[in-house]
Write a protein that holds these residues in place. Sequence first.
Motif, PDB file in Angstrom:
ATOM      1  N   SER A  12       0.836  -1.206   0.000  1.00 36.13           N
ATOM      2  CA  SER A  12       0.000   0.000   0.000  1.00 36.13           C
ATOM      3  C   SER A  12       0.871   1.256   0.000  1.00 36.13           C
ATOM      4  O   SER A  12       0.461   2.291  -0.525  1.00 36.13           O
ATOM      5  CB  SER A  12      -0.977  -0.001   1.179  1.00 36.13           C
ATOM      6  OG  SER A  12      -0.304  -0.208   2.381  1.00 36.13           O
ATOM      7  N   GLU A  13       2.091   1.151   0.521  1.00 37.64           N
ATOM      8  CA  GLU A  13       3.012   2.308   0.492  1.00 37.64           C
ATOM      9  C   GLU A  13       3.417   2.644  -0.955  1.00 37.64           C
ATOM     10  O   GLU A  13       3.626   3.807  -1.291  1.00 37.64           O
ATOM     11  CB  GLU A  13       4.296   2.033   1.295  1.00 37.64           C
ATOM     12  CG  GLU A  13       4.077   1.846   2.783  1.00 37.64           C
ATOM     13  CD  GLU A  13       3.552   0.455   3.129  1.00 37.64           C
ATOM     14  OE1 GLU A  13       3.626  -0.460   2.266  1.00 37.64           O
ATOM     15  OE2 GLU A  13       3.021   0.277   4.240  1.00 37.64           O
ATOM     16  N   ALA A  16       0.558   4.554  -2.320  1.00 38.60           N
ATOM     17  CA  ALA A  16       0.560   5.914  -1.746  1.00 38.60           C
ATOM     18  C   ALA A  16       1.616   6.786  -2.425  1.00 38.60           C
ATOM     19  O   ALA A  16       1.372   7.947  -2.751  1.00 38.60           O
ATOM     20  CB  ALA A  16       0.804   5.853  -0.246  1.00 38.60           C
ATOM     21  N   LEU A  35      -7.511  -1.871  -7.927  1.00 32.74           N
ATOM     22  CA  LEU A  35      -6.625  -2.831  -7.257  1.00 32.74           C
ATOM     23  C   LEU A  35      -7.287  -4.193  -7.284  1.00 32.74           C
ATOM     24  O   LEU A  35      -8.452  -4.332  -6.894  1.00 32.74           O
ATOM     25  CB  LEU A  35      -6.400  -2.427  -5.797  1.00 32.74           C
ATOM     26  CG  LEU A  35      -5.862  -1.020  -5.544  1.00 32.74           C
ATOM     27  CD1 LEU A  35      -5.865  -0.718  -4.050  1.00 32.74           C
ATOM     28  CD2 LEU A  35      -4.452  -0.873  -6.115  1.00 32.74           C
ATOM     29  N   GLN A  37      -7.237  -7.850  -5.639  1.00 41.02           N
ATOM     30  CA  GLN A  37      -6.757  -8.440  -4.375  1.00 41.02           C
ATOM     31  C   GLN A  37      -7.011  -9.945  -4.421  1.00 41.02           C
ATOM     32  O   GLN A  37      -8.070 -10.377  -4.896  1.00 41.02           O
ATOM     33  CB  GLN A  37      -7.509  -7.763  -3.224  1.00 41.02           C
ATOM     34  CG  GLN A  37      -7.066  -8.185  -1.841  1.00 41.02           C
ATOM     35  CD  GLN A  37      -7.622  -7.251  -0.751  1.00 41.02           C
ATOM     36  OE1 GLN A  37      -7.379  -6.050  -0.739  1.00 41.02           O
ATOM     37  NE2 GLN A  37      -8.371  -7.814   0.170  1.00 41.02           N
ATOM     38  N   GLY A  92      -5.428 -11.578   0.286  1.00 43.18           N
ATOM     39  CA  GLY A  92      -5.417 -10.225   0.856  1.00 43.18           C
ATOM     40  C   GLY A  92      -4.384  -9.325   0.214  1.00 43.18           C
ATOM     41  O   GLY A  92      -4.430  -8.110   0.380  1.00 43.18           O
ATOM     42  N   GLY A  93      -3.444  -9.914  -0.538  1.00 43.14           N
ATOM     43  CA  GLY A  93      -2.414  -9.109  -1.194  1.00 43.14           C
ATOM     44  C   GLY A  93      -2.932  -8.530  -2.502  1.00 43.14           C
ATOM     45  O   GLY A  93      -3.776  -9.119  -3.168  1.00 43.14           O
TER      46      GLY A  93
ATOM     47  N   ALA B  16      -3.403   5.060   1.791  1.00 45.98           N
ATOM     48  CA  ALA B  16      -2.667   3.794   1.938  1.00 45.98           C
ATOM     49  C   ALA B  16      -3.177   2.997   3.141  1.00 45.98           C
ATOM     50  O   ALA B  16      -3.355   1.782   3.063  1.00 45.98           O
ATOM     51  CB  ALA B  16      -1.172   4.077   2.085  1.00 45.98           C
ATOM     52  N   ILE B  19      -6.415   1.309   2.339  1.00 45.70           N
ATOM     53  CA  ILE B  19      -6.179   0.128   1.499  1.00 45.70           C
ATOM     54  C   ILE B  19      -5.677  -1.024   2.368  1.00 45.70           C
ATOM     55  O   ILE B  19      -6.196  -2.147   2.314  1.00 45.70           O
ATOM     56  CB  ILE B  19      -5.167   0.440   0.372  1.00 45.70           C
ATOM     57  CG1 ILE B  19      -5.755   1.480  -0.594  1.00 45.70           C
ATOM     58  CG2 ILE B  19      -4.758  -0.831  -0.375  1.00 45.70           C
ATOM     59  CD1 ILE B  19      -4.744   2.076  -1.565  1.00 45.70           C
ATOM     60  N   ALA B  20      -4.683  -0.735   3.191  1.00 49.97           N
ATOM     61  CA  ALA B  20      -4.071  -1.787   4.019  1.00 49.97           C
ATOM     62  C   ALA B  20      -5.100  -2.441   4.938  1.00 49.97           C
ATOM     63  O   ALA B  20      -5.082  -3.659   5.138  1.00 49.97           O
ATOM     64  CB  ALA B  20      -2.915  -1.200   4.830  1.00 49.97           C
ATOM     65  N   HIS B  22      -8.050  -3.148   4.369  1.00 54.72           N
ATOM     66  CA  HIS B  22      -8.936  -4.079   3.664  1.00 54.72           C
ATOM     67  C   HIS B  22      -8.265  -5.396   3.307  1.00 54.72           C
ATOM     68  O   HIS B  22      -8.883  -6.279   2.748  1.00 54.72           O
ATOM     69  CB  HIS B  22      -9.482  -3.423   2.393  1.00 54.72           C
ATOM     70  CG  HIS B  22     -10.491  -2.359   2.693  1.00 54.72           C
ATOM     71  ND1 HIS B  22     -10.131  -1.117   3.128  1.00 54.72           N
ATOM     72  CD2 HIS B  22     -11.843  -2.376   2.666  1.00 54.72           C
ATOM     73  CE1 HIS B  22     -11.218  -0.399   3.339  1.00 54.72           C
ATOM     74  NE2 HIS B  22     -12.262  -1.130   3.068  1.00 54.72           N
ATOM     75  N   GLN B  23      -6.983  -5.498   3.618  1.00 55.80           N
ATOM     76  CA  GLN B  23      -6.262  -6.705   3.200  1.00 55.80           C
ATOM     77  C   GLN B  23      -6.552  -7.902   4.104  1.00 55.80           C
ATOM     78  O   GLN B  23      -6.188  -9.028   3.791  1.00 55.80           O
ATOM     79  CB  GLN B  23      -4.762  -6.403   3.108  1.00 55.80           C
ATOM     80  CG  GLN B  23      -4.548  -5.178   2.204  1.00 55.80           C
ATOM     81  CD  GLN B  23      -3.194  -5.093   1.590  1.00 55.80           C
ATOM     82  OE1 GLN B  23      -2.201  -5.489   2.188  1.00 55.80           O
ATOM     83  NE2 GLN B  23      -3.134  -4.581   0.372  1.00 55.80           N
TER      84      GLN B  23
END
Lengths: 142, 142, 78, 78
Positions: A12-13, A16, A35, A37, A92-93, B16, B19-20, B22-23
């Motif tokens: 996610s970085e 960003a 995105l 997932q 989840g990735g 970010a 997003i993270a 939701h993983q």
Amino acid sequence: MKKIFLEGAIPSEFIADSIAKHQSKHSIGAHNIFLGQVRADEVDGKKVSAIEFTAYEEMALEKAHEIREAAFEKFDLTCLHIYHSLGNVAVGGVCIFVFVSAPRRKQVYEATEWLVNQVKTEVPIFGKEIFENEESQWKVNS
Amino acid sequence: MKKIFLEGAIPSEFIADSIAKHQSKHSIGAHNIFLGQVRADEVDGKKVSAIEFTAYEEMALEKAHEIREAAFEKFDLTCLHIYHSLGNVAVGGVCIFVFVSAPRRKQVYEATEWLVNQVKTEVPIFGKEIFENEESQWKVNS
Amino acid sequence: MIQVKYFGMIAEATSKEEEKIDVGEKPFSEILSEISSKYQLGDLSYQVAVNKKLVSDFSKLQLEEGDEVAFLPPFSGG
Amino acid sequence: MIQVKYFGMIAEATSKEEEKIDVGEKPFSEILSEISSKYQLGDLSYQVAVNKKLVSDFSKLQLEEGDEVAFLPPFSGG
């Protein structure tokens, strides 16, 4: 040829960072981001734990380049980026990141949808679903 | 009632983080994100340097709640988030962030587009464009 | 000699990712069917790319020294 | 007493963001036109919300003590 592949899940970085980089482009009014997932799908009682991606990398880069050119022809965009994972991405990735920017919002949704579909159908990337019990099956795009 | 307002521009780190978060939701296969960014528009030779947002906050929260409910009725979504800036957002800053997640990608683009349009037309938020010479004019949505 | 590359489930069937093949003057279609029978690819679905371009009409194509031929199962990125 | 709120370019015209008004038994439409003439809002475009709901038919509405009336110029978020 622009790079599109990242090893493993797209952090996610990274997303960003891409967003932040566009804040100096003052003609942009609208961004749209897709995105993909990895989902913990169940097949015959077995649960997906990861997808392993491989690609014909050189051809994939050429194809991505063609898709970019076609998108700029087709839609009124300021810039666009396509990233896809290689190797293992656990559930989840994020494994695909498509980023479209334009002066106005009107076309960004359609452009994103078109790009994601192009990547799925035209770019030689191959996903293998790995189940929790270590069995696997080749992913089929719908 | 879910909070939708943030003071000033929406930082890329905030995006970010969303997003993270939701993983860990493993039924999600597709995210679509819309970001509206303040454009350095030119009007009669004057350049926009920022937009100043105010809102009828209590009514805006109620409206956002109604829009959320309607979106879940209309589209097959796992979750959705709406954020909007209040106060000053300089050019290049993100002032609206709409985030849609679903098991599959099919409807996410349309859902995002619908949500962004709803926020623009139904939620009592008022933008004032501030020019570099400190003049200003009330923003008109198209 | 040409370079042949195998991907995804095709690479599983051939148990290799690439190999060099001496093709001489053989027509392309003959090379393809030799590879297909050698590795029993008959039941698998795939496309063929030559030098990174998908080929739809095999009859017109004559390989040259150093060409790269790829066996590509259905794409499933994203 | 009712609470009246002004937003955006309407708040600029009234030079205030809110005020309390004693309305007695006056019909709603009369209150609205009093406010409009007091602040010369005639040329401005706005909608009116009562207790956070937009009102389209003013004739049927009778305000009650403590109601909140808002003057809302065209929305321009996003």
